[in-house]
Design an enzyme around this catalytic site. Structure first.
Site, PDB file in Angstrom:
ATOM      1  N   CYS A 141       1.242  67.640  75.796  1.00  0.00           N
ATOM      2  CA  CYS A 141       2.150  67.020  75.273  1.00  0.00           C
ATOM      3  C   CYS A 141       2.011  66.971  73.606  1.00  0.00           C
ATOM      4  O   CYS A 141       2.891  67.079  72.811  1.00  0.00           O
ATOM      5  CB  CYS A 141       2.520  65.742  75.625  1.00  0.00           C
ATOM      6  SG  CYS A 141       0.835  64.656  75.687  1.00  0.00           S
ATOM      7  N   HIS A 221       3.597  58.900  72.398  1.00  0.00           N
ATOM      8  CA  HIS A 221       2.745  58.961  71.385  1.00  0.00           C
ATOM      9  C   HIS A 221       3.620  59.082  69.934  1.00  0.00           C
ATOM     10  O   HIS A 221       4.665  59.379  69.876  1.00  0.00           O
ATOM     11  CB  HIS A 221       2.198  60.441  71.377  1.00  0.00           C
ATOM     12  CG  HIS A 221       1.366  60.666  72.654  1.00  0.00           C
ATOM     13  ND1 HIS A 221       0.063  59.995  73.023  1.00  0.00           N
ATOM     14  CD2 HIS A 221       1.326  61.587  73.589  1.00  0.00           C
ATOM     15  CE1 HIS A 221      -0.268  60.401  74.295  1.00  0.00           C
ATOM     16  NE2 HIS A 221       0.424  61.378  74.476  1.00  0.00           N
TER      17      HIS A 221
HETATM   18  P1  NAD Z   1      -0.972  63.358  87.870  1.00  0.00           P
HETATM   19  O1  NAD Z   1      -1.974  62.550  88.201  1.00  0.00           O
HETATM   20  O2  NAD Z   1       0.456  62.430  87.585  1.00  0.00           O
HETATM   21  O3  NAD Z   1      -0.369  64.475  88.824  1.00  0.00           O
HETATM   22  C1  NAD Z   1      -1.104  65.168  89.340  1.00  0.00           C
HETATM   23  C2  NAD Z   1      -0.792  65.432  90.703  1.00  0.00           C
HETATM   24  O4  NAD Z   1      -1.816  66.467  91.541  1.00  0.00           O
HETATM   25  C3  NAD Z   1      -0.878  64.216  91.528  1.00  0.00           C
HETATM   26  O5  NAD Z   1       0.046  64.081  92.315  1.00  0.00           O
HETATM   27  C4  NAD Z   1      -2.123  64.228  92.492  1.00  0.00           C
HETATM   28  O6  NAD Z   1      -2.178  63.796  93.761  1.00  0.00           O
HETATM   29  C5  NAD Z   1      -2.110  65.872  92.717  1.00  0.00           C
HETATM   30  N1  NAD Z   1      -3.341  66.652  92.902  1.00  0.00           N
HETATM   31  C6  NAD Z   1      -4.508  66.249  92.960  1.00  0.00           C
HETATM   32  N2  NAD Z   1      -5.303  67.051  93.217  1.00  0.00           N
HETATM   33  C7  NAD Z   1      -4.525  67.866  93.796  1.00  0.00           C
HETATM   34  C8  NAD Z   1      -4.979  69.506  94.297  1.00  0.00           C
HETATM   35  N3  NAD Z   1      -6.329  69.801  94.532  1.00  0.00           N
HETATM   36  N4  NAD Z   1      -3.907  70.270  94.485  1.00  0.00           N
HETATM   37  C9  NAD Z   1      -2.671  69.791  94.718  1.00  0.00           C
HETATM   38  N5  NAD Z   1      -2.514  68.823  94.079  1.00  0.00           N
HETATM   39  C10 NAD Z   1      -3.308  68.046  93.601  1.00  0.00           C
HETATM   40  O7  NAD Z   1      -1.140  64.103  86.600  1.00  0.00           O
HETATM   41  P2  NAD Z   1      -0.231  64.525  85.400  1.00  0.00           P
HETATM   42  O8  NAD Z   1      -0.047  63.607  84.270  1.00  0.00           O
HETATM   43  O9  NAD Z   1       1.240  65.010  86.020  1.00  0.00           O
HETATM   44  O10 NAD Z   1      -1.056  65.902  84.569  1.00  0.00           O
HETATM   45  C11 NAD Z   1      -1.076  66.972  85.194  1.00  0.00           C
HETATM   46  C12 NAD Z   1      -1.574  68.117  84.038  1.00  0.00           C
HETATM   47  O11 NAD Z   1      -0.654  67.897  83.072  1.00  0.00           O
HETATM   48  C13 NAD Z   1      -2.958  67.703  83.534  1.00  0.00           C
HETATM   49  O12 NAD Z   1      -3.494  69.102  83.052  1.00  0.00           O
HETATM   50  C14 NAD Z   1      -2.533  66.793  82.422  1.00  0.00           C
HETATM   51  O13 NAD Z   1      -3.467  67.064  81.167  1.00  0.00           O
HETATM   52  C15 NAD Z   1      -1.214  67.716  81.871  1.00  0.00           C
HETATM   53  N6  NAD Z   1      -0.239  66.863  81.047  1.00  0.00           N
HETATM   54  C16 NAD Z   1       0.069  65.350  81.354  1.00  0.00           C
HETATM   55  C17 NAD Z   1       0.790  64.807  80.596  1.00  0.00           C
HETATM   56  C18 NAD Z   1       1.059  63.415  80.849  1.00  0.00           C
HETATM   57  O14 NAD Z   1       1.358  62.663  79.821  1.00  0.00           O
HETATM   58  N7  NAD Z   1       1.149  63.014  82.039  1.00  0.00           N
HETATM   59  C19 NAD Z   1       1.316  65.426  79.535  1.00  0.00           C
HETATM   60  C20 NAD Z   1       1.217  66.826  79.351  1.00  0.00           C
HETATM   61  C21 NAD Z   1       0.462  67.392  79.834  1.00  0.00           C
END
Ligand code: NAD
Length: 338
Positions: A141, A221
């Site tokens: 992000c 942020h």
């Molecule tokens: P999150 O924890 O909200 O969601 C991840 C999901 O994946 C959960 O539902 C979890 O149960 C599931 N999961 C876990 N292990 C798994 C597997 N082996 N197979 C399939 N699903 C599985 O995480 P998020 O915040 O959505 O982050 C996901 C990615 O996006 C990360 O790389 C993070 O760095 C990136 N990201 C997050 C944000 C943020 O602020 N949340 C912003 C930009 C990028």
């Protein structure tokens, strides 16, 4: 024929990307894969999204919760034209072999290391580099927000050096595990924060230093930005330049939006899904130029600014549209641009 999209990892980012895919006239959401039968899984089924178990051993948990599965993730990946991996940081790298085994191109998120992919991606900066690639990473992000800002500045004026202090939210609203909190952390305490090197995955030659702090907030942020330009434009010219982009929102001074809380309220009033803000929010009054130094404040919504980027990355990877077409279609279907 629509691009068949799978979403593996259905949390904060995955559920937003899945919803956005369903709004695209040239895409079909083939299904979503999840590890736990929580309220998000329940809603996915209610929305009519075929739900797949991401981990075989957990299938019975879905059965026990009475949540109907369409199958297991491997079937989903095999049938898809492209998979968006939105699993927690590091899991995407583990999933890479699954996507390779089925010859399914994959789009990963910013929590993965840049070296697991062919290309790191921000539509405004390097859409073309992802065309036909098998492994693409939509950057984080913060890196997305910085790249969207730096791309037009570089093109219009040239960037000699960027210095950014990122005031980072401590966690997302639903991340209860990161709280309760009451602190202000230099994070990391040593320089640079990982964001500068991450921006260099998009602009390899850019001179950028970044510092990070974490604060007890969940909303957005905020970036304090100083860019030394290779030219000395008027502040008004910079305002106009940034106002032209659909994914850079110049907060009108008369709106009285003085912080992230007011921005989120604005998004709710505007009927944004989940109060999402896909655009960089830049305070026009903060745009100041002293000689060749530009200063400004911007806020980025961590949970949603990467969503339009994921949609564009799908078109880039599958070669179904060029940058201008894709960005215009994504903006129109999602309603990007206040
Ligand atoms: P999150 O924890 O909200 O969601 C991840 C999901 O994946 C959960 O539902 C979890 O149960 C599931 N999961 C876990 N292990 C798994 C597997 N082996 N197979 C399939 N699903 C599985 O995480 P998020 O915040 O959505 O982050 C996901 C990615 O996006 C990360 O790389 C993070 O760095 C990136 N990201 C997050 C944000 C943020 O602020 N949340 C912003 C930009 C990028």
């Amino acid at each position: 024929m629509s691009v068949q999209v799978a979403v593996n990892g259905y949390g904060t980012i995955g559920k937003r990307v899945a919803d956005a895919v369903t709004l695209q006239p040239d895409m079909e959401l083939l299904g979503v894969a999840k590890t736990s039968p929580n309220h998000e899984a329940d809603l996915a089924v209610e929305n009519g999204y075929p739900l797949y178990a991401a981990v075989e051993e957990r299938v019975e948990l879905f059965d026990e919760a009475g949540i109907e599965l369409a199958g297991e993730v491997e079937e989903l990946v095999a049938a898809a034209d492209v998979v968006v991996d939105a699993c927690p940081s590091g899991i995407g790298a583990e999933n890479r072999s699954l996507y390779e085994a089925h010859d399914t191109p994959a789009i990963y998120q910013g929590g993965e290391d840049a070296d697991i992919v062919d290309v790191s991606f921000v539509a405004r900066a390097n859409y073309g580099a992802a065309t036909g690639a098998d492994h693409v990473r939509v950057v984080s992000c913060n890196t997305t927000g910085l790249s969207r800002l730096l791309a037009p500045l570089e093109e219009a004026y040239g960037v000699e050096k960027a210095r950014v202090t990122l005031v980072r939210r401590g966690g997302d609203p639903a991340q209860t595990g990161r709280g309760p909190i009451n602190d202000i952390l230099p994070n990391p305490v040593s320089l640079p924060s990982h964001h500068g090197p991450d921006v260099n995955t998009i602009f390899p030659d850019l001179d950028i230093d970044t510092l990070g702090l974490k604060v007890p907030a969940t909303l957005m942020h905020t970036h304090s930005v100083n860019v030394t330009l290779e030219a000395s434009p008027d502040a008004a010219d910079v305002v106009n330049l940034l106002d032209e982009g659909d994914r850079t929102f110049l907060i009108p001074p008369e709106h009285g939006i003085d912080g992230a809380g007011a921005l989120k309220e604005y998004a709710m009033d505007r009927g944004r899904p989940r109060a999402d803000i896909w655009e960089n929010c830049i305070w026009g009054e903060s745009i100041t130029v002293e000689d060749d130094d530009l200063y400004l404040f911007q806020a980025v919504h961590q949970e949603s600014d990467v969503v339009p980027e994921n949609i564009d990355a799908i078109r880039a990877v599958t070669g179904t549209a060029d940058a201008a077409e894709s960005v215009a279609r994504t903006n129109e279907t999602l309603g990007v641009g206040f």
